[in-house]
Motif scaffolding. Structure first.
Motif, PDB file in Angstrom:
ATOM      1  N   LEU A  20       0.881  -1.618  -0.137  1.00  0.00           N
ATOM      2  CA  LEU A  20       0.138   0.160   0.269  1.00  0.00           C
ATOM      3  C   LEU A  20       0.849   1.062   0.244  1.00  0.00           C
ATOM      4  O   LEU A  20       0.362   1.836  -0.631  1.00  0.00           O
ATOM      5  N   GLY A  21       2.060   1.863   0.733  1.00  0.00           N
ATOM      6  CA  GLY A  21       3.162   2.843   0.667  1.00  0.00           C
ATOM      7  C   GLY A  21       3.586   2.608  -0.589  1.00  0.00           C
ATOM      8  O   GLY A  21       3.242   3.809  -0.654  1.00  0.00           O
ATOM      9  N   LEU A  22       3.407   1.749  -1.442  1.00  0.00           N
ATOM     10  CA  LEU A  22       4.811   1.688  -2.797  1.00  0.00           C
ATOM     11  C   LEU A  22       3.533   2.015  -3.941  1.00  0.00           C
ATOM     12  O   LEU A  22       4.269   3.228  -4.327  1.00  0.00           O
ATOM     13  N   PHE A  23       2.172   1.516  -3.651  1.00  0.00           N
ATOM     14  CA  PHE A  23       0.907   2.288  -4.513  1.00  0.00           C
ATOM     15  C   PHE A  23       0.755   3.167  -4.430  1.00  0.00           C
ATOM     16  O   PHE A  23       1.138   4.559  -4.501  1.00  0.00           O
ATOM     17  N   MET A  24       1.445   3.933  -2.914  1.00  0.00           N
ATOM     18  CA  MET A  24       0.787   5.526  -2.550  1.00  0.00           C
ATOM     19  C   MET A  24       1.758   6.646  -3.094  1.00  0.00           C
ATOM     20  O   MET A  24       1.568   7.697  -3.844  1.00  0.00           O
ATOM     21  N   LEU A  26       3.611   5.859  -5.889  1.00  0.00           N
ATOM     22  CA  LEU A  26       3.278   5.759  -7.777  1.00  0.00           C
ATOM     23  C   LEU A  26       1.721   6.663  -7.374  1.00  0.00           C
ATOM     24  O   LEU A  26       2.087   7.516  -8.213  1.00  0.00           O
ATOM     25  N   ILE A  27       1.116   6.612  -6.840  1.00  0.00           N
ATOM     26  CA  ILE A  27       0.270   8.417  -6.914  1.00  0.00           C
ATOM     27  C   ILE A  27       0.502   8.782  -7.014  1.00  0.00           C
ATOM     28  O   ILE A  27       0.013   9.757  -7.856  1.00  0.00           O
ATOM     29  N   PHE A  28       1.582   9.519  -6.045  1.00  0.00           N
ATOM     30  CA  PHE A  28       1.760  11.114  -5.457  1.00  0.00           C
ATOM     31  C   PHE A  28       2.454  10.870  -6.688  1.00  0.00           C
ATOM     32  O   PHE A  28       2.670  12.092  -7.116  1.00  0.00           O
ATOM     33  N   LEU A  29       3.581  10.317  -7.051  1.00  0.00           N
ATOM     34  CA  LEU A  29       4.830  10.404  -8.381  1.00  0.00           C
ATOM     35  C   LEU A  29       4.181  10.700  -9.669  1.00  0.00           C
ATOM     36  O   LEU A  29       4.041  11.554 -10.459  1.00  0.00           O
ATOM     37  N   ALA A  56       5.022  24.453  -8.296  1.00  0.00           N
ATOM     38  CA  ALA A  56       4.687  24.234  -6.904  1.00  0.00           C
ATOM     39  C   ALA A  56       4.507  23.151  -6.177  1.00  0.00           C
ATOM     40  O   ALA A  56       5.260  22.205  -5.938  1.00  0.00           O
ATOM     41  N   PHE A  57       3.158  23.313  -6.217  1.00  0.00           N
ATOM     42  CA  PHE A  57       2.736  21.171  -5.909  1.00  0.00           C
ATOM     43  C   PHE A  57       2.499  20.147  -6.350  1.00  0.00           C
ATOM     44  O   PHE A  57       2.599  19.191  -6.068  1.00  0.00           O
ATOM     45  N   ALA A  58       3.803  20.648  -8.083  1.00  0.00           N
ATOM     46  CA  ALA A  58       3.205  18.792  -8.516  1.00  0.00           C
ATOM     47  C   ALA A  58       5.210  19.174  -7.818  1.00  0.00           C
ATOM     48  O   ALA A  58       5.364  17.480  -7.475  1.00  0.00           O
ATOM     49  N   ILE A  59       5.777  19.587  -7.891  1.00  0.00           N
ATOM     50  CA  ILE A  59       7.146  19.665  -6.899  1.00  0.00           C
ATOM     51  C   ILE A  59       6.593  19.232  -5.825  1.00  0.00           C
ATOM     52  O   ILE A  59       8.016  18.299  -5.748  1.00  0.00           O
ATOM     53  N   VAL A  60       6.315  19.775  -5.096  1.00  0.00           N
ATOM     54  CA  VAL A  60       5.759  19.360  -3.852  1.00  0.00           C
ATOM     55  C   VAL A  60       5.661  17.896  -3.458  1.00  0.00           C
ATOM     56  O   VAL A  60       6.155  16.556  -2.825  1.00  0.00           O
ATOM     57  N   LEU A  61       4.377  17.025  -4.009  1.00  0.00           N
ATOM     58  CA  LEU A  61       4.085  15.980  -4.449  1.00  0.00           C
ATOM     59  C   LEU A  61       5.396  14.591  -4.721  1.00  0.00           C
ATOM     60  O   LEU A  61       5.944  14.113  -3.866  1.00  0.00           O
ATOM     61  N   VAL A  62       6.413  15.399  -5.760  1.00  0.00           N
ATOM     62  CA  VAL A  62       7.250  14.762  -6.178  1.00  0.00           C
ATOM     63  C   VAL A  62       8.227  14.283  -5.108  1.00  0.00           C
ATOM     64  O   VAL A  62       9.228  13.477  -4.995  1.00  0.00           O
ATOM     65  N   VAL A  63       8.545  15.335  -4.508  1.00  0.00           N
ATOM     66  CA  VAL A  63       9.244  15.719  -3.187  1.00  0.00           C
ATOM     67  C   VAL A  63       8.919  14.823  -1.914  1.00  0.00           C
ATOM     68  O   VAL A  63      10.018  13.455  -1.108  1.00  0.00           O
ATOM     69  N   TYR A  64       8.064  14.957  -1.836  1.00  0.00           N
ATOM     70  CA  TYR A  64       7.311  13.539  -0.711  1.00  0.00           C
ATOM     71  C   TYR A  64       7.076  12.651  -1.178  1.00  0.00           C
ATOM     72  O   TYR A  64       7.132  11.935   0.088  1.00  0.00           O
ATOM     73  N   SER A  65       6.557  12.480  -2.245  1.00  0.00           N
ATOM     74  CA  SER A  65       6.604  10.720  -2.691  1.00  0.00           C
ATOM     75  C   SER A  65       8.315  10.093  -2.695  1.00  0.00           C
ATOM     76  O   SER A  65       8.817   8.855  -1.666  1.00  0.00           O
ATOM     77  N   ILE A  67      10.568  11.081  -0.212  1.00  0.00           N
ATOM     78  CA  ILE A  67      10.876  11.448   0.867  1.00  0.00           C
ATOM     79  C   ILE A  67       9.831   9.802   1.453  1.00  0.00           C
ATOM     80  O   ILE A  67      10.217   9.373   2.419  1.00  0.00           O
ATOM     81  N   ARG A  68       9.018   9.556   1.405  1.00  0.00           N
ATOM     82  CA  ARG A  68       8.494   8.181   1.689  1.00  0.00           C
ATOM     83  C   ARG A  68       8.809   7.247   1.057  1.00  0.00           C
ATOM     84  O   ARG A  68       8.879   6.322   1.919  1.00  0.00           O
ATOM     85  N   PHE A  69       9.556   7.009   0.066  1.00  0.00           N
ATOM     86  CA  PHE A  69      10.437   5.824  -0.676  1.00  0.00           C
ATOM     87  C   PHE A  69      11.457   5.912  -0.122  1.00  0.00           C
ATOM     88  O   PHE A  69      11.663   4.345   0.507  1.00  0.00           O
ATOM     89  N   GLY A  70      12.509   6.860   0.391  1.00  0.00           N
ATOM     90  CA  GLY A  70      13.453   6.393   1.428  1.00  0.00           C
ATOM     91  C   GLY A  70      12.852   6.033   3.188  1.00  0.00           C
ATOM     92  O   GLY A  70      13.753   5.036   3.007  1.00  0.00           O
ATOM     93  N   ARG A  71      12.036   5.959   3.125  1.00  0.00           N
ATOM     94  CA  ARG A  71      11.397   5.673   4.885  1.00  0.00           C
ATOM     95  C   ARG A  71      11.327   4.569   4.730  1.00  0.00           C
ATOM     96  O   ARG A  71      11.836   3.657   5.526  1.00  0.00           O
ATOM     97  N   ILE A  72      10.011   3.151   3.911  1.00  0.00           N
ATOM     98  CA  ILE A  72       9.834   3.007   3.357  1.00  0.00           C
ATOM     99  C   ILE A  72      10.537   1.875   3.041  1.00  0.00           C
ATOM    100  O   ILE A  72      11.368   0.931   3.668  1.00  0.00           O
ATOM    101  N   MET A  73      11.926   2.239   2.224  1.00  0.00           N
ATOM    102  CA  MET A  73      13.236   1.431   1.686  1.00  0.00           C
ATOM    103  C   MET A  73      14.494   1.056   3.303  1.00  0.00           C
ATOM    104  O   MET A  73      15.056   0.798   3.337  1.00  0.00           O
TER     105      MET A  73
END
Length: 78
Positions: A20-24, A26-29, A56-65, A67-73
């Motif tokens: 589910l985390g990987l799916f989210m 992918l959605i944010f990215l 700016a919103f798109a950049i925030v979404l990509v950076v957030y994804s 960060i989430r990827f780094g936390r999951i790994m």
């Protein structure tokens, strides 16, 4: 880093939350990429959602994804 042996040892609940985390991620990215490169197809109103805020919103979404990827790994099994 990501280890296939750790993935096999997880409980079904932990595996589900991992997927589910990987799916989210992918959605944010995907939403971030769509807002930057394919916004013309979405017919977004420029008065309500100006280009600079959209990017700016798109950049925030990509950076957030990222960060989430780094936390999951880097997750440690407790």
């Amino acid at each position: 880093m990501f280890s296939l042996n750790q993935f096999k040892q997880k409980s079904p609940q932990q595996r589900f939350l991992f997927i589910l985390g990987l799916f989210m991620i992918l959605i944010f990215l995907t939403i971030g990429i769509i807002l930057v490169f394919f916004s013309d197809m979405l017919n977004l109103d420029q008065d309500k959602f100006p280009t600079k805020y959209r990017i700016a919103f798109a950049i925030v979404l990509v950076v957030y994804s990222a960060i989430r990827f780094g936390r999951i790994m880097n997750q440690k099994d407790t």
